[in-house]
Scaffold this motif. Structure first.
Motif, short mmCIF file in Angstrom:
data_model
loop_
_atom_site.label_atom_id
_atom_site.label_comp_id
_atom_site.label_asym_id
_atom_site.label_seq_id
_atom_site.Cartn_x
_atom_site.Cartn_y
_atom_site.Cartn_z
N ALA A 1 -1.09 -0.49 -8.73
CA ALA A 1 -1.60 0.74 -9.35
C ALA A 1 -2.75 1.29 -8.50
O ALA A 1 -3.48 0.53 -7.86
CB ALA A 1 -2.06 0.46 -10.76
N LYS A 2 -2.89 2.59 -8.51
CA LYS A 2 -4.01 3.22 -7.78
C LYS A 2 -5.27 3.05 -8.60
O LYS A 2 -5.24 3.11 -9.82
CB LYS A 2 -3.71 4.69 -7.53
CG LYS A 2 -2.63 4.89 -6.51
CD LYS A 2 -2.55 6.32 -6.10
CE LYS A 2 -1.57 6.45 -4.93
NZ LYS A 2 -1.67 7.73 -4.28
N SER A 3 -6.36 2.84 -7.92
CA SER A 3 -7.65 2.65 -8.60
C SER A 3 -8.21 3.94 -9.11
O SER A 3 -8.06 4.96 -8.60
CB SER A 3 -8.66 2.02 -7.66
OG SER A 3 -8.16 0.82 -7.13
N ASP B 1 0.86 -1.19 0.00
CA ASP B 1 0.00 0.00 0.00
C ASP B 1 0.89 1.24 0.00
O ASP B 1 1.46 1.61 1.02
CB ASP B 1 -0.91 0.00 1.22
CG ASP B 1 -1.87 1.17 1.26
OD1 ASP B 1 -1.78 2.08 0.41
OD2 ASP B 1 -2.72 1.19 2.16
N GLU B 2 1.03 1.85 -1.16
CA GLU B 2 1.88 3.03 -1.30
C GLU B 2 1.51 4.13 -0.32
O GLU B 2 2.38 4.79 0.26
CB GLU B 2 1.78 3.53 -2.74
CG GLU B 2 2.27 4.91 -2.97
CD GLU B 2 1.88 5.44 -4.34
OE1 GLU B 2 2.05 6.64 -4.53
OE2 GLU B 2 1.43 4.68 -5.22
N ASP B 3 0.22 4.35 -0.10
CA ASP B 3 -0.22 5.44 0.78
C ASP B 3 0.14 5.18 2.25
O ASP B 3 0.29 6.12 3.03
CB ASP B 3 -1.72 5.67 0.64
CG ASP B 3 -2.07 6.19 -0.75
OD1 ASP B 3 -1.25 6.94 -1.34
OD2 ASP B 3 -3.15 5.85 -1.25
N ASP C 1 3.53 6.01 -11.90
CA ASP C 1 2.91 4.97 -12.72
C ASP C 1 3.95 4.38 -13.67
O ASP C 1 4.81 5.10 -14.18
CB ASP C 1 1.76 5.54 -13.55
CG ASP C 1 0.57 5.92 -12.71
OD1 ASP C 1 0.37 5.32 -11.63
OD2 ASP C 1 -0.17 6.84 -13.11
N THR D 1 1.84 -0.89 -12.65
CA THR D 1 2.10 -0.77 -11.22
C THR D 1 2.58 0.65 -10.94
O THR D 1 2.58 1.50 -11.83
CB THR D 1 3.19 -1.77 -10.76
OG1 THR D 1 4.43 -1.44 -11.36
CG2 THR D 1 2.81 -3.20 -11.09
N ARG D 2 3.00 0.89 -9.71
CA ARG D 2 3.62 2.17 -9.35
C ARG D 2 4.98 1.83 -8.73
O ARG D 2 5.08 0.91 -7.94
CB ARG D 2 2.75 2.95 -8.38
CG ARG D 2 1.45 3.32 -9.07
CD ARG D 2 0.63 4.41 -8.52
NE ARG D 2 1.21 5.46 -7.76
CZ ARG D 2 1.54 6.67 -8.24
NH1 ARG D 2 1.38 6.96 -9.51
NH2 ARG D 2 2.01 7.60 -7.44
#
Length: 114
Positions: A112-114, A70-72, A88, A93-94
């Motif tokens: 990747a973020k939704s 979870d990047e956040d 991105d 992915t990120r």
């Protein structure tokens, strides 16, 4: 939140075909080939190896890729130098880059973020 181990090894080569055959001889199976001298191989449930061919005038590199679920929620400690923020990728992915105390670069891969 911390990383969750090694996700992959990103490997550059001067010869995609030879590199792929080398890993296949070690028991890795080709998951996919991109069509532009790169592809992904895996051996069991462990980290995958992504191999990309680079021009002869460029020294092939290798970089470990750590999984970030979870990047956040990812909060690097004070000893982690963030070189690039999460961005991105063209493969869905990120990724971010960090540098360790000896100057080596490590990639961080998040969904990747939704």
């Amino acid at each position: 939140m911390a990383t969750e181990g090694v996700e992959a090894v990103f490997l550059e080569t001067h010869n995609w075909g030879k590199a792929a055959r080398f890993f296949q001889s070690l028991g890795y199976e080709l998951e996919f080939e991109t069509g532009h001298n790169s592809g992904q191989l895996r051996n069991g449930d462990g980290p995958y190896v992504f191999i990309a061919e680079v021009p002869e005038d460029r020294e092939p590199g290798m970089r470990p890729v750590l999984k970030v679920p979870d990047e956040d929620a990812f909060r690097p400690g004070p000893d982690v130098e963030m070189v690039t923020p999460f961005e991105d990728t063209h493969f869905g992915t990120r990724m971010a880059t960090v540098r360790d105390p000896d100057g080596r670069l490590w990639s961080l891969q998040a969904p990747a973020k939704s």
